[in-house]
Design a protein around this motif. Structure first.
Motif, mmCIF file in Angstrom:
data_model
loop_
_atom_site.group_PDB
_atom_site.id
_atom_site.type_symbol
_atom_site.label_atom_id
_atom_site.label_comp_id
_atom_site.label_asym_id
_atom_site.label_seq_id
_atom_site.Cartn_x
_atom_site.Cartn_y
_atom_site.Cartn_z
ATOM 1 N N ASP A 114 0.830 -1.207 0.000
ATOM 2 C CA ASP A 114 0.000 0.000 0.000
ATOM 3 C C ASP A 114 0.863 1.256 0.000
ATOM 4 N N LYS A 115 1.928 1.259 0.815
ATOM 5 C CA LYS A 115 2.805 2.429 0.879
ATOM 6 C C LYS A 115 3.496 2.653 -0.460
ATOM 7 N N ALA A 116 3.966 1.566 -1.089
ATOM 8 C CA ALA A 116 4.639 1.698 -2.388
ATOM 9 C C ALA A 116 3.672 2.245 -3.437
ATOM 10 N N GLU A 117 2.438 1.747 -3.438
ATOM 11 C CA GLU A 117 1.457 2.248 -4.403
ATOM 12 C C GLU A 117 1.126 3.710 -4.136
ATOM 13 N N PHE A 121 1.786 6.882 -6.597
ATOM 14 C CA PHE A 121 0.721 7.816 -6.953
ATOM 15 C C PHE A 121 1.167 9.253 -6.697
ATOM 16 N N MET A 122 1.771 9.488 -5.535
ATOM 17 C CA MET A 122 2.195 10.848 -5.200
ATOM 18 C C MET A 122 3.284 11.324 -6.164
ATOM 19 N N ALA A 123 4.217 10.427 -6.530
ATOM 20 C CA ALA A 123 5.278 10.801 -7.471
ATOM 21 C C ALA A 123 4.685 11.142 -8.833
ATOM 22 N N GLU A 124 3.711 10.359 -9.299
ATOM 23 C CA GLU A 124 3.072 10.639 -10.588
ATOM 24 C C GLU A 124 2.292 11.944 -10.524
ATOM 25 N N ARG A 125 1.636 12.199 -9.398
ATOM 26 C CA ARG A 125 0.871 13.439 -9.254
ATOM 27 C C ARG A 125 1.800 14.642 -9.266
ATOM 28 N N ASP A 126 2.909 14.525 -8.546
ATOM 29 C CA ASP A 126 3.876 15.631 -8.529
ATOM 30 C C ASP A 126 4.470 15.852 -9.915
ATOM 31 N N LYS A 127 4.731 14.759 -10.648
ATOM 32 C CA LYS A 127 5.288 14.867 -12.003
ATOM 33 C C LYS A 127 4.289 15.571 -12.918
#
Length: 139
Positions: A114-117, A121-127
């Motif tokens: 769950d943490k990895a997912e 998600f947060m990395a993709e959102r920031d990108k």
């Protein structure tokens, strides 16, 4: 002894109703529900009777079927041999401990996944946010 006695049909324990109940219990709650649905399809009073029995015996709302209760009762029943009973209780305690450790491991594994997912998600959102900020604005 004659060949007729050697080839006799095996003695069945209980009536066909108790054998049917045991058969459904061995297959779980889904089998009970399927039998009830088929009962409603072919002859509605049978489906209604199965529904009433499932509610009365708590098979409908309980996640465990009666066979698990039966197995637990047999597992803790004394054999009369104290050495075997102590070995059995120690083995059951050890297996329960191993099961608890395994369930804890699975919990940690699910948490890590769950943490990895979430991190992905947060990395993709920031990108995406950075890509939007970097786009030139046409005036």
């Amino acid at each position: 002894m004659t060949t007729a006695t050697l080839h006799a049909a095996p003695a069945h324990r209980g009536s066909w109703l108790s054998r049917s109940e045991q058969w459904l219990d061995d297959r779980g709650k889904g089998a009970w529900i399927a039998a009830m649905v088929l009962g409603f399809i072919f002859f509605w009073p049978i489906g209604l009777a199965l529904l009433a029995y499932m509610i009365w015996s708590k098979r409908l709302f309980n996640g465990n079927c009666a066979r698990r209760t039966r197995h637990a009762h047999v597992a803790f029943k004394s054999s009369g041999n104290t050495a075997f009973d102590s070995y059995k209780s120690e083995t059951l305690r050890r297996l329960q401990e191993e099961q608890d450790h395994f369930e804890q491991f699975l919990g940690r594994l699910r948490d890590a996944k769950d943490k990895a997912e979430f991190d992905q998600f947060m990395a993709e959102r920031d990108k995406r946010k950075d890509d939007k900020d970097a786009e030139p604005v046409d005036a």
